[in-house]
Write a protein that holds these residues in place. Structure first.
Motif, PDB file in Angstrom:
ATOM      1  N   LYS A 253       0.837  -1.202   0.000  1.00 48.29           N
ATOM      2  CA  LYS A 253       0.000   0.000   0.000  1.00 48.29           C
ATOM      3  C   LYS A 253       0.874   1.255   0.000  1.00 48.29           C
ATOM      4  O   LYS A 253       0.562   2.234  -0.683  1.00 48.29           O
ATOM      5  N   ARG A 254       1.966   1.217   0.767  1.00 49.97           N
ATOM      6  CA  ARG A 254       2.912   2.337   0.744  1.00 49.97           C
ATOM      7  C   ARG A 254       3.509   2.504  -0.649  1.00 49.97           C
ATOM      8  O   ARG A 254       3.669   3.622  -1.150  1.00 49.97           O
ATOM      9  N   ALA A 255       3.859   1.372  -1.274  1.00 52.23           N
ATOM     10  CA  ALA A 255       4.452   1.420  -2.610  1.00 52.23           C
ATOM     11  C   ALA A 255       3.486   2.035  -3.615  1.00 52.23           C
ATOM     12  O   ALA A 255       3.862   2.903  -4.416  1.00 52.23           O
ATOM     13  N   LEU A 256       2.226   1.614  -3.577  1.00 49.32           N
ATOM     14  CA  LEU A 256       1.235   2.117  -4.529  1.00 49.32           C
ATOM     15  C   LEU A 256       0.967   3.607  -4.318  1.00 49.32           C
ATOM     16  O   LEU A 256       0.783   4.350  -5.284  1.00 49.32           O
ATOM     17  N   LYS A 257       0.967   4.035  -3.074  1.00 42.95           N
ATOM     18  CA  LYS A 257       0.768   5.461  -2.791  1.00 42.95           C
ATOM     19  C   LYS A 257       1.884   6.288  -3.413  1.00 42.95           C
ATOM     20  O   LYS A 257       1.640   7.341  -4.010  1.00 42.95           O
ATOM     21  N   THR A 258       3.123   5.790  -3.302  1.00 44.63           N
ATOM     22  CA  THR A 258       4.280   6.489  -3.880  1.00 44.63           C
ATOM     23  C   THR A 258       4.224   6.461  -5.399  1.00 44.63           C
ATOM     24  O   THR A 258       4.448   7.469  -6.070  1.00 44.63           O
ATOM     25  N   MET A 259       3.946   5.290  -5.960  1.00 42.19           N
ATOM     26  CA  MET A 259       3.941   5.131  -7.421  1.00 42.19           C
ATOM     27  C   MET A 259       2.816   5.914  -8.078  1.00 42.19           C
ATOM     28  O   MET A 259       2.994   6.485  -9.155  1.00 42.19           O
ATOM     29  N   ASP A 260       1.627   5.941  -7.437  1.00 44.50           N
ATOM     30  CA  ASP A 260       0.483   6.660  -8.014  1.00 44.50           C
ATOM     31  C   ASP A 260       0.782   8.143  -8.200  1.00 44.50           C
ATOM     32  O   ASP A 260       0.243   8.786  -9.108  1.00 44.50           O
ATOM     33  N   ALA A 261       1.665   8.681  -7.348  1.00 42.67           N
ATOM     34  CA  ALA A 261       1.995  10.104  -7.433  1.00 42.67           C
ATOM     35  C   ALA A 261       3.047  10.396  -8.498  1.00 42.67           C
ATOM     36  O   ALA A 261       3.230  11.554  -8.877  1.00 42.67           O
ATOM     37  N   SER A 262       3.719   9.342  -9.003  1.00 40.72           N
ATOM     38  CA  SER A 262       4.854   9.571  -9.908  1.00 40.72           C
ATOM     39  C   SER A 262       4.746   8.865 -11.256  1.00 40.72           C
ATOM     40  O   SER A 262       5.404   9.275 -12.209  1.00 40.72           O
ATOM     41  N   LEU A 263       3.953   7.800 -11.331  1.00 38.47           N
ATOM     42  CA  LEU A 263       3.917   6.975 -12.538  1.00 38.47           C
ATOM     43  C   LEU A 263       2.528   6.961 -13.164  1.00 38.47           C
ATOM     44  O   LEU A 263       1.531   7.289 -12.510  1.00 38.47           O
ATOM     45  N   ALA A 264       2.478   6.571 -14.430  1.00 40.10           N
ATOM     46  CA  ALA A 264       1.193   6.448 -15.133  1.00 40.10           C
ATOM     47  C   ALA A 264       0.362   5.327 -14.497  1.00 40.10           C
ATOM     48  O   ALA A 264       0.920   4.358 -13.972  1.00 40.10           O
ATOM     49  N   PRO A 265      -0.977   5.423 -14.558  1.00 38.78           N
ATOM     50  CA  PRO A 265      -1.844   4.438 -13.877  1.00 38.78           C
ATOM     51  C   PRO A 265      -1.585   2.988 -14.266  1.00 38.78           C
ATOM     52  O   PRO A 265      -1.725   2.087 -13.439  1.00 38.78           O
ATOM     53  N   ASN A 266      -1.225   2.748 -15.530  1.00 39.72           N
ATOM     54  CA  ASN A 266      -1.007   1.373 -15.979  1.00 39.72           C
ATOM     55  C   ASN A 266       0.468   1.023 -16.141  1.00 39.72           C
ATOM     56  O   ASN A 266       0.823   0.139 -16.922  1.00 39.72           O
ATOM     57  N   HIS A 267       1.320   1.733 -15.433  1.00 40.76           N
ATOM     58  CA  HIS A 267       2.756   1.427 -15.470  1.00 40.76           C
ATOM     59  C   HIS A 267       2.978  -0.008 -14.973  1.00 40.76           C
ATOM     60  O   HIS A 267       2.314  -0.460 -14.025  1.00 40.76           O
ATOM     61  N   PRO A 268       3.893  -0.756 -15.606  1.00 37.63           N
ATOM     62  CA  PRO A 268       4.134  -2.155 -15.189  1.00 37.63           C
ATOM     63  C   PRO A 268       4.450  -2.316 -13.704  1.00 37.63           C
ATOM     64  O   PRO A 268       4.052  -3.311 -13.093  1.00 37.63           O
ATOM     65  N   ALA A 269       5.148  -1.335 -13.116  1.00 38.63           N
ATOM     66  CA  ALA A 269       5.478  -1.433 -11.690  1.00 38.63           C
ATOM     67  C   ALA A 269       4.222  -1.365 -10.835  1.00 38.63           C
ATOM     68  O   ALA A 269       4.097  -2.087  -9.826  1.00 38.63           O
TER      69      ALA A 269
END
Length: 299
Positions: A253-269
């Motif tokens: 959940k921490r990872a997704l919160k960080t990624m959602d702010a920086s990456l595109a919604p369908n980014h592989p990560a």
């Protein structure tokens, strides 16, 4: 060309024009043309000065820095095979014109080795440059310096890629305790080295050591930046293998919160993190939450 013809007999003016035009080309990312102009200026100067004259050295270094910029530009576009010869040429010119202990030379050798480490079949060439970079850094700033440790980790990566696990493990076991000590002192400047070490430890199948290092790195960080994002899913995977699905859920959940702010919604990560989060939910019997996360990946 008109200026060169007009001032053919006036050495300084001709080379100064070539230098000026070359720098304009560099600014416009026209590196091939810029290199040609620096080469032309160097040819004119070689006809006027002895080999080790300061003017020749200056022109050589300008040419080398242009080759380096071109290599960096190509590497940034993931054109590693094309970048390699430019890095190699820059490194060779720097070695000819700088003192062997010069830190700039060590940095160029490292960048060259790093580039060739990402070119198929060039591991041995990468090792050649990286060993020289490590030697210069050790002599200049010592083995305890973060730069030296980073150089050693990238060298260890080339050992791993070429199947030399003995040398890889030897290097890792030297660097690992130093980095762990620094992280325990909340010295987050070590995260670059930590990132390399985690990959090396996983490649050597030393999962417990990798897990401990990821935990230390996350604890040393003041906030969850995108630079930490890769640690969360790796550590969460390790937790799930140990049956710690609740701890894995928190990390993901921490990872997704960080990624959602920086990456595109369908980014592989992000897709990977969602899949892992769904698995963590399933392990805890939370089927509704798992289905909700999996639906996001299907949108």
């Amino acid at each position: 060309k008109s200026l060169e013809k007009a001032y053919a007999d006036e050495y300084p003016r001709t080379t100064n024009w070539l230098f000026s035009f070359a720098r304009i080309c560099e600014e416009r990312k026209l590196f091939f043309e810029a290199i040609g102009m620096f080469e032309h200026a160097l040819a004119i100067e070689k006809a006027s000065f002895p080999a080790k004259d300061p003017e020749i050295v200056r022109c050589n270094l300008e040419l080398a820095r242009c080759c380096l910029k071109y290599g960096q530009f190509l590497l940034g576009q993931e054109r590693c095979a094309e970048a390699g010869p430019n890095y190699k040429r820059a490194a060779e010119i720097f070695e000819e014109n700088l003192a062997k202990s010069d830190p700039e030379l060590g940095d160029i050798l490292f960048q060259t080795g790093y580039c060739f480490n990402h070119v198929d079949g060039q591991n041995l060439l990468a090792q050649t440059f990286l060993r020289r970079a490590v030697a210069i850094s050790e002599k200049r700033v010592g083995k305890e310096d973060p730069r030296t440790r980073l150089y050693m980790c990238v060298l260890a990566e080339t050992y791993l890629h070429s199947g030399n696990t003995i040398e890889c493990e030897k290097t890792v076991q030297y660097v690992l305790p130093i980095v762990e000590q620094k992280l325990r002192q909340t010295n987050f400047s070590e995260w670059h080295t930590s990132d390399s070490l985690v990959s090396l430890l996983l490649g050597l199948e030393k999962n417990q050591e990798a897990q401990r290092l990821m935990e230390l790195t996350i604890a040393a960080s003041k906030e969850d930046g995108i630079h930490l994002a890769r640690f969360f899913p790796e550590l969460a995977t390790a937790y799930m293998k140990d049956g710690k699905s609740a701890e894995a859920e928190v990390l993901l959940k921490r990872a997704l919160k960080t990624m959602d702010a920086s990456l595109a919604p369908n980014h592989p990560a992000i897709t990977r993190c969602r899949n892992l989060l769904a698995q963590a939910y399933i392990q805890q019997g939370k089927s509704e939450e798992a289905n909700a996360v999996q639906k996001l990946n299907r949108l």
